[in-house]
Structure formats: C-alpha cells, structure tokens
Design a protein around this motif. Structure first.
Motif, PDB file in Angstrom:
ATOM      1  N   ARG A 275       0.854  -1.190   0.000  1.00  0.00           N
ATOM      2  CA  ARG A 275       0.000   0.000   0.000  1.00  0.00           C
ATOM      3  C   ARG A 275       0.888   1.237   0.000  1.00  0.00           C
ATOM      4  O   ARG A 275       1.775   1.361   0.851  1.00  0.00           O
ATOM      5  N   VAL A 276       0.649   2.115  -0.907  1.00  0.00           N
ATOM      6  CA  VAL A 276       1.470   3.319  -1.014  1.00  0.00           C
ATOM      7  C   VAL A 276       1.354   4.149   0.252  1.00  0.00           C
ATOM      8  O   VAL A 276       2.337   4.715   0.747  1.00  0.00           O
ATOM      9  N   ALA A 277       0.139   4.249   0.802  1.00  0.00           N
ATOM     10  CA  ALA A 277      -0.053   5.024   2.032  1.00  0.00           C
ATOM     11  C   ALA A 277       0.731   4.407   3.188  1.00  0.00           C
ATOM     12  O   ALA A 277       1.330   5.121   4.003  1.00  0.00           O
ATOM     13  N   ARG A 278       0.736   3.081   3.241  1.00  0.00           N
ATOM     14  CA  ARG A 278       1.496   2.406   4.287  1.00  0.00           C
ATOM     15  C   ARG A 278       2.994   2.642   4.102  1.00  0.00           C
ATOM     16  O   ARG A 278       3.730   2.846   5.072  1.00  0.00           O
ATOM     17  N   ALA A 279       3.460   2.633   2.858  1.00  0.00           N
ATOM     18  CA  ALA A 279       4.870   2.900   2.585  1.00  0.00           C
ATOM     19  C   ALA A 279       5.262   4.294   3.055  1.00  0.00           C
ATOM     20  O   ALA A 279       6.318   4.486   3.670  1.00  0.00           O
TER      21      ALA A 279
ATOM     22  N   ALA B 140       3.704   6.852  -8.421  1.00  0.00           N
ATOM     23  CA  ALA B 140       4.652   6.905  -9.532  1.00  0.00           C
ATOM     24  C   ALA B 140       6.079   6.667  -9.048  1.00  0.00           C
ATOM     25  O   ALA B 140       6.872   5.992  -9.727  1.00  0.00           O
ATOM     26  N   GLN B 141       6.428   7.200  -7.878  1.00  0.00           N
ATOM     27  CA  GLN B 141       7.767   6.977  -7.337  1.00  0.00           C
ATOM     28  C   GLN B 141       8.001   5.488  -7.031  1.00  0.00           C
ATOM     29  O   GLN B 141       9.075   4.945  -7.299  1.00  0.00           O
ATOM     30  N   CYS B 142       6.981   4.854  -6.494  1.00  0.00           N
ATOM     31  CA  CYS B 142       7.112   3.428  -6.179  1.00  0.00           C
ATOM     32  C   CYS B 142       7.291   2.606  -7.453  1.00  0.00           C
ATOM     33  O   CYS B 142       8.162   1.721  -7.516  1.00  0.00           O
ATOM     34  N   LEU B 143       6.469   2.899  -8.484  1.00  0.00           N
ATOM     35  CA  LEU B 143       6.591   2.156  -9.734  1.00  0.00           C
ATOM     36  C   LEU B 143       7.944   2.388 -10.387  1.00  0.00           C
ATOM     37  O   LEU B 143       8.542   1.472 -10.964  1.00  0.00           O
ATOM     38  N   ASP B 144       8.447   3.629 -10.303  1.00  0.00           N
ATOM     39  CA  ASP B 144       9.758   3.924 -10.879  1.00  0.00           C
ATOM     40  C   ASP B 144      10.861   3.170 -10.142  1.00  0.00           C
ATOM     41  O   ASP B 144      11.803   2.659 -10.761  1.00  0.00           O
ATOM     42  N   ALA B 145      10.758   3.074  -8.814  1.00  0.00           N
ATOM     43  CA  ALA B 145      11.766   2.337  -8.036  1.00  0.00           C
ATOM     44  C   ALA B 145      11.777   0.871  -8.432  1.00  0.00           C
ATOM     45  O   ALA B 145      12.835   0.264  -8.643  1.00  0.00           O
ATOM     46  N   PHE B 146      10.596   0.283  -8.579  1.00  0.00           N
ATOM     47  CA  PHE B 146      10.539  -1.128  -8.956  1.00  0.00           C
ATOM     48  C   PHE B 146      11.022  -1.347 -10.391  1.00  0.00           C
ATOM     49  O   PHE B 146      11.651  -2.367 -10.704  1.00  0.00           O
TER      50      PHE B 146
ATOM     51  N   GLY C  63      -3.645   3.046  -5.533  1.00  0.00           N
ATOM     52  CA  GLY C  63      -2.846   3.133  -4.318  1.00  0.00           C
ATOM     53  C   GLY C  63      -2.277   1.824  -3.835  1.00  0.00           C
ATOM     54  O   GLY C  63      -1.570   1.800  -2.815  1.00  0.00           O
ATOM     55  N   ASN C  64      -2.519   0.736  -4.531  1.00  0.00           N
ATOM     56  CA  ASN C  64      -1.946  -0.566  -4.185  1.00  0.00           C
ATOM     57  C   ASN C  64      -1.033  -1.019  -5.308  1.00  0.00           C
ATOM     58  O   ASN C  64      -1.412  -0.991  -6.480  1.00  0.00           O
TER      59      ASN C  64
END
Length: 805
Positions: free
Chosen positions: A412-416, A427-433, A445-446
């Motif tokens: 969960r992005v909010a949990r991160a 978008a930051q999470c997807l870019d990191a992965f 958001g998931n």
C-alpha cells in the motif's frame, strides 16, 4: 565479498569515482566495508625484456642483464633474482623511479649506481618490491604479449580498486559482480550491460544419466559432457588477476573457470572427472553410515539430513557445498561433466556448519541462487572451457523437477509513506521497482510486485517498502524531531542497580571476571548436580558444549588459571546469567520456552584475606570470611545462614543463605573431592546468590531517637553441644512477647576440656547480652527481671537449657 572496480565497471560504469560508488552502494543497503587500491603508488616502472644475462665477474649470486625497455639502447642492470633469464618480460624500475615505501615509510628512489664494480642503470622488480604480494622468490614475470616500455601500472591494471562488501543475509542476489552491478545501475540510473549466453552447438550426443530422487533437495539439475579437454592448459592472466582481486588464488584452469563464473554471476557449479563416475548419478539424501572424502581432504560421514550426489558405487559430492575427491579433475583428466543445479536453501542451510567448515558455494545456496539460469550459465562455462582448454561439447541435459513459486507481494502506497516517514507517490514506487527490474502493477494506491527468480528476499509488504526507500535514497529522508514527550524513567528506590553491586564487591577486594555462558558438561554434573543441562547444537569448542546453570565452575577455572601463573591470592566475582530447564517459561520477547535465565552473582576467595599480614596465622580465607562478605553484600538486610549441602561445597562447611525464610543462595568451602580434582593447594571459599535478592533494598524509615535509657543484662546458659547459634537466637526472640527486646548478642562460648560438676561432657556455656528498652518509659527492675526470666524459661523449654549457676 570482494571484487575489483574494473570488473564492476565492465557491467555498469556510472560517471562516479570509486569512493562515490562505494558511498552510493553503502547508502543503497550494500555496505562497503573497505575500499583499497590494488597497488600502492610508484612511478617509472615499465615493461622490460631480458636480452642477455651473464654472470657477474665479482659476485657468484649476481647477474649482469641487458634489458630492452623500448628505448632503443639496452640498459645494463645488475640483478640477484634466481629466475633472471633471457627472454622473460619483467617490471623494470628506471633511474629516477620511486618504489613503494619500505619499513621506514619512505619511498625508495632508484639511482644510477654500481654493484660490486658493475654499473646498474635501474632495477628489475619482484612482486613484493612493488607491494603486489608477499612473493619474493624472484622477479615478477609478465605476460609474453606485454608491450615493451609500457607502464607496468597500465599493463597490470594497477590503477584499480578492490571493494569489500559486508552483505546482510537477505542480499543473496548481490553475491556476484553482476548482482552488485545490477544494484548500482538501479541506484544511479547508469545503463547495465546485459550478458548474452549463446548456446554452444554439440558435436557429440553423449549424455550422463541423472536421477533426481529428492525433489525437496534439488529443484533443477543441469549438466553436459565435454570431451577431450586439456586440463594442463594455463589460465589466462586476465582471469587470474580478477580471481586474485576477489581473494581467490588460481588453482587449475577448470577450477578457475568454475570459480570465475561463481564470482561473476553468483552461480556455483561443479566439474566432475567424467571417466571416474561409475554409471549414473543419483541426487538424493544421504544414508546413515555413508562416507565421503571431500576436495579439502576431510572425510565426513553423512546421514539422512544431508544431500548428496552419488553414482552407482559411492557418494561423489556434498550437495550444494563441496565436491568429492573421488571425481576431482586432475592433469590426467580428459573428459569432464559440468553440473549446475538449484538446491533448495532449506536443504543446504546449516549443513556445512555440521562439519565445521564453510564454502562459497554453500554460502550462496543457503541464501538462494537463481534457478532460472542454470542452462545459460553452463553455456557460459562451456564456452570458457572450449576457449581455454579446448574440447568437444555434448548436448545439454536439463531436468526441471520443482522450482520455487514466486507469489505476488502487495504494497500500500499510504502504508509505505507512513513507514518511510516522508510522502511517496505511486509513480515513485513504480519507478523504483522498474529500476530494480521488479515487474509491478498499480491499482488505486496498491502496488503488486511479482518477485523475479533471483529475489528470494521479497515476501512481505515491508520488503517492498525497503526497496522503495533504497531507491528514493536514505539521504533524502527528512530529519524530524520526535513528537512524543520524553520523561525520565527513575529507578525505584527499593532496588539497587547492578553497577552498585559490582562496586560493592570491588570495595570488598574482589575483581570482576567475565566468562563464557557455555561450559564443560562435567562442570554441570559435578558442581551443579545438573544431570540434564541445556546442550548446544553447534558448540564453538568441545569443552564448551552446555549452557551453565551455575557460575561456580567459571570462577574455579579463573582460579586455576591464576594459580598456574604463581598467583598467591585470588578474589574474583562474576555477575552473569545462568540457564536452567523450566517447562513453565513461555516464549516472549525476552524469554525462550522451557528455559529459565536468571541473573546470579558469585564470588571466590583464595589465599590470605588481607594479603601479607604478620598478625594472622590462618592458612587462608575460610568460611567466615566469605560469610562476612555475603552479609556486607546483602546489608542492610539481615540474612540467616542454615547448614545445608551443595554438590560443589564441603558437606560440613556449607550454608544456605535465607532472606525472609526464602533461600537466595549458598556459601561454603569447596568440596575436598573437587579440590583434589582441580589440584588446588588450599580450599577456596565460594558463594553464589540470586541477583534479584542482592539488588532488593529496604527503604529507610524514620524512627525517633530513643528518649529512655536502654538496659543491658548478661546471662549465661548451659545447653547441649548440638544447639547452634540460630536456634538460641530464635528462642530468645520468641520469648519477647512484650516487645522490650532490642538486641541479643552472643559474646562468649565456653566448654572445658574435661567435664565438671557444672558442665557435662556434652554441654557448653553460652553467654548472651540482652538489650532491653521501651519507647514509653524507663524500664523498672521488675520489668527487666520478668523479660530476662521469660528468656531463660523459653531456652529451657525449647532447647533444654538452664541458667548457669
């Protein structure tokens, strides 16, 4: 794990210095423990070729060499190396060169000079003189293709650095140069060179029959036969150099190739001598009684918990850890079988430690190795073998039995954002992965990530959050002061801390020792009476096989160590944890089910209690010295000492220590049996107490100063010899029904050498001083006489005593 910078840059070459790469890796979770240059600085050392080598006219061990360094004219250099011969290329330090500093720390300058009357125009160098290794057996011989006059630093790539990484167990995917390069590319955005593994076309159809009988041991097994291999071929210098900078010495070409691919791609493999294999191979669990001689020369015995590769006759290899000596390649080998497999991490974990050794292969397999590339890596190994050793490759045999299932992990992005402590977007999470090469999909958001085959560490949401913050950068995290109120936690007044206990014992003349919590098994049996101690599954030494339930054995070992070094007086103590079985203890954050772990404090006194003392004739510390130290340690609490027995202590010189009727420890002299076994000239005295009892402290309560004078009366009573001090005091205090008795003090014990009319042979006289007082008024003679009479009557009734006439 260590590797050279040049090898890393072959896969990922960001525009950063070596130190900047080290900092980037460390901040990305791959801690760089050390970064050092391959060679120290030196100048004007070039490649030279010896054209002539003649005997020195004035020295038997020197030679006069004519050296070509690409300058046209030959240099005349005097050399004493035993391998100085015509035709070899070696490092040549020209006049004006500065070699690495010697023992004095100063650079060594090369000057034009004479040796035994012959002019020397430089110096031919060994590896030790250039600080490349400790080898001083002769000149450093360079590759025959080295260009004359070229700087040796360029020839040997000495302007390189070696990275040493300290990886945590979850970073198995970074246990290779390519794995680190993959992480570096994700952290910096620099392009990653993708390796290609073109298949090697087979030239014969020979296959080795392989059966995987244990799918829970091996999930995939790949291999091929290569015929007519020249095992005496020399390993290329570039491979030798890379292996050396990974901390691996060159062995033979085949072994070097296997090690090279392991360091390059994290793929351990094994090369068998095909002609030494009897029939087919069987991948299975070991059987009780089977033995295997390993490549390191050790012969081990396997059982049903250890995986093996066996042929029709014997066990050939320890699965995922080390090959066997029976099928090891040698100079006589002509046909080989190359194997690469996926071993389940759970099937390899802890196996090598059972035999007290570890290997690079086992280190990787027990953390997880990519099961999807066994064939590709064998193709890479095959091509290297063909290029270096020649040979004829056969067809690939690939058996896929059972591969690990990579389940999607949700985040969960909010949990991160909450865990990381700063806002992060989808978008930051997807870019990191994406940068990490992790397939990811987002939905309101998931984020769902399907871990690739080489990532065994991605199983829960927190793992993905860690990947995001690594790529975002720990340096970008905001510095936020704590918002919670901070209140000092004051220690309770009714407890003294452990440091106060240590200071008190030190003030009594004891020195603190710190010993291992695991001890010899016979200590527990002999000194603690513990027939079932807690056994260690993997002791670091045979004499440290069980957990201690008493501190006394450790103190006796310290005493023995000091006496062996001529110490005459030893007073030591230890404050530490002991371990005992207790089925009632549950598992929690601080406890383990079935194991009670209390803290205890123990002391030992040996020799003169006051050091050298002319006025004391005793042979050393006795029971009462230790008893007094225990009383001082427990003060202001007043302990009772009751005769008791203990496996480690003298049957007649041992007492249990009671506080409020509860036993909290023991004190006494060492048992004569153990004194003889430990070969001690005099018996030491020991005590051991529960630390909880020692740290308990009664809070002082105000009492008014007495207004009325106390009265003292001395009485002498005759009692039987078996009446002890504790029984006498109990009777006296029990007689005080009106609360007038303030203190009772035994100040004399009398027993004549021969029986008298007043004292029988089995009787003794005890003189006691009674202190009587009242808080309300001065005591009258009637009150005092009544109190004394009550004490005498109680002694007569309870102990059969009488007032001495």
């Amino acid at each position: 794990m260590q590797f050279p910078e040049s090898w890393l840059r072959a896969f990922c070459n960001p525009p950063l210095s070596a130190q900047e790469i080290a900092d980037t890796l460390t901040m990305g979770g791959l801690e760089v423990e050390e970064l050092r240059p391959v060679a120290p600085p030196f100048t004007k050392v070039v490649v030279g070729e010896i054209k002539e080598a003649a005997q020195h006219p004035n020295a038997d061990r020197l030679r006069v060499c004519q050296v070509d360094v690409g300058q046209g004219a030959l240099l005349n250099i005097v050399c004493g190396a035993p391998n100085a011969r015509v035709g070899i290329k070696v490092p040549c330090a020209l006049v004006g060169a500065e070699l690495p500093p010697g023992e004095d720390g100063q650079p060594f300058a090369i000057k034009l000079g004479k040796l035994r009357g012959v002019e020397s125009q430089g110096m031919l160098c060994s590896a030790r003189e250039l600080k490349l290794s400790d080898d001083h057996g002769g000149l450093l011989e360079l590759d025959a293709g080295a260009r004359l006059g070229q700087d040796v630093r360029e020839t040997l790539q000495l302007d390189d650095h070696v990275f040493t990484l300290k990886l945590t167990p979850n970073l198995a995917h970074a246990l290779s140069v390519y794995g680190v390069a993959r992480e570096l590319a994700a952290l910096t955005g620099a392009p990653l060179v993708q390796p290609a593994f073109p298949p090697v076309p087979p030239v014969h159809d020979a296959k080795l029959k392989v059966k995987v009988s244990a799918p829970d041991l091996c999930g995939r097994f790949s291999g091929r036969i290569i015929r007519n291999v020249d095992t005496t071929a020399k390993t290329p210098q570039w491979m030798v150099d890379r292996l050396a900078r990974c901390g691996q010495r060159s062995v033979t070409a085949l072994v070097d190739i296997s090690n090279y691919v392991m360091f390059e791609f994290g793929r351990p493999s094994h090369i068998f001598d095909y002609d030494k294999i009897h029939g087919a191979l069987d991948v299975r669990w070991g059987r009780p009684g089977e033995q295997l001689k390993l490549l390191n020369g050790t012969t081990i015995e396997v059982d049903g918990k250890v995986g093996v590769i066996a042929d029709d006759v014997e066990v050939e290899s320890l699965a995922g850890i080390m090959g066997g000596d029976a099928t090891a390649v040698s100079d006589a080998t002509r046909n080989v079988y190359v194997e690469a497999a996926f071993w389940w991490p759970e099937a390899v974990q802890g196996r090598s430690r059972r035999y007290n050794f570890s290997t690079d292969a086992g280190h990787r397999f027990e953390r997880g190795v990519d099961p999807s590339l066994t064939v590709e890596h064998i193709e890479h190994i095959t091509r290297l073998i063909l290029d270096i050793c020649g040979g004829e490759a056969g067809p690939m045999d690939d058996q896929v039995v059972q591969l690990p299932e990579r389940k999607p992990v949700h985040m969960r992005v909010a949990r991160a954002a909450k865990v990381i402590g700063m806002p992060v977007t989808e978008a930051q999470c997807l870019d990191a992965f994406r940068r990490l090469g992790l397939p990811a999909q987002a939905d309101r958001g998931n984020v769902t990530v399907t871990p690739p085959a080489y990532r065994f560490d991605l199983t829960i949401e927190e793992d993905l959050i860690e990947e995001v913050v690594r790529i975002v950068g720990y340096a970008n995290l905001p510095t936020t002061p704590p918002l919670a109120p901070i209140t000092a936690k004051l220690p309770p007044e009714n407890r003294r801390n452990r440091f106060a206990t240590r200071r008190l014992l030190a003030a009594l003349g004891y020195q603190e020792t710190i010993n291992f919590s695991f001890v010899e098994a016979h200590w527990e049996r002999d000194l603690a009476g513990n027939a079932n101690p807690i056994q260690l599954l993997n002791p670091i030494a045979s004499q440290m096989s069980v957990m201690r339930s008493s501190l006394l054995g450790s103190l006796l070992q310290v005493l023995k160590f000091n006496l062996d070094r001529k110490a005459e007086r030893v007073r030591v103590f230890e404050l530490g944890r002991v371990f005992a079985r207790d089925a009632g203890v549950p598992t929690s954050d601080t406890t383990v089910h079935g194991v009670r772990q209390p803290m205890k404090v123990a002391g030992l006194a040996y020799g003169e209690p006051d050091g050298l003392q002319w006025g004391r004739k005793t042979p050393g510390s006795d029971f009462y010295d230790a008893k007094g130290d225990v009383e001082a340690l427990l003060s202001p609490a007043r302990a009772e000492f009751v005769a008791a027995s203990h496996p480690a202590l003298h049957p007649g010189r041992c007492a249990a220590i009671l506080l409020g009727g509860r036993q909290v420890g023991v004190v006494g002299e060492l048992h004569p049996r153990w004194r003889q076994q430990w070969e001690l000239p005099h018996p030491p005295v020991l005590f051991e107490l529960d630390l909880e009892a020692v740290t308990e402290r009664r809070i002082p309560v105000f009492e008014p100063v007495p207004k009325f004078q106390p009265a003292e009366r001395d009485i002498a009573v005759i009692v039987a010899d078996n009446v002890d001090h504790a029984a006498l005091m109990a009777a006296i205090h029990a007689a005080d029904t009106k609360g007038l008795l303030r203190d009772a003090w035994l100040f004399d014990v009398y027993k004549p050498k021969q029986a008298t009319p007043a004292l029988a042979a089995n009787e003794k006289s005890l003189a006691v001083r009674l202190t009587l007082a009242s808080a309300e008024a001065t005591l009258t003679d009637e009150q005092i006489d009544a109190a004394v009479r009550a004490v005498v009557e109680r002694i007569a009734g309870d102990l059969g005593g009488r007032l001495r006439g």
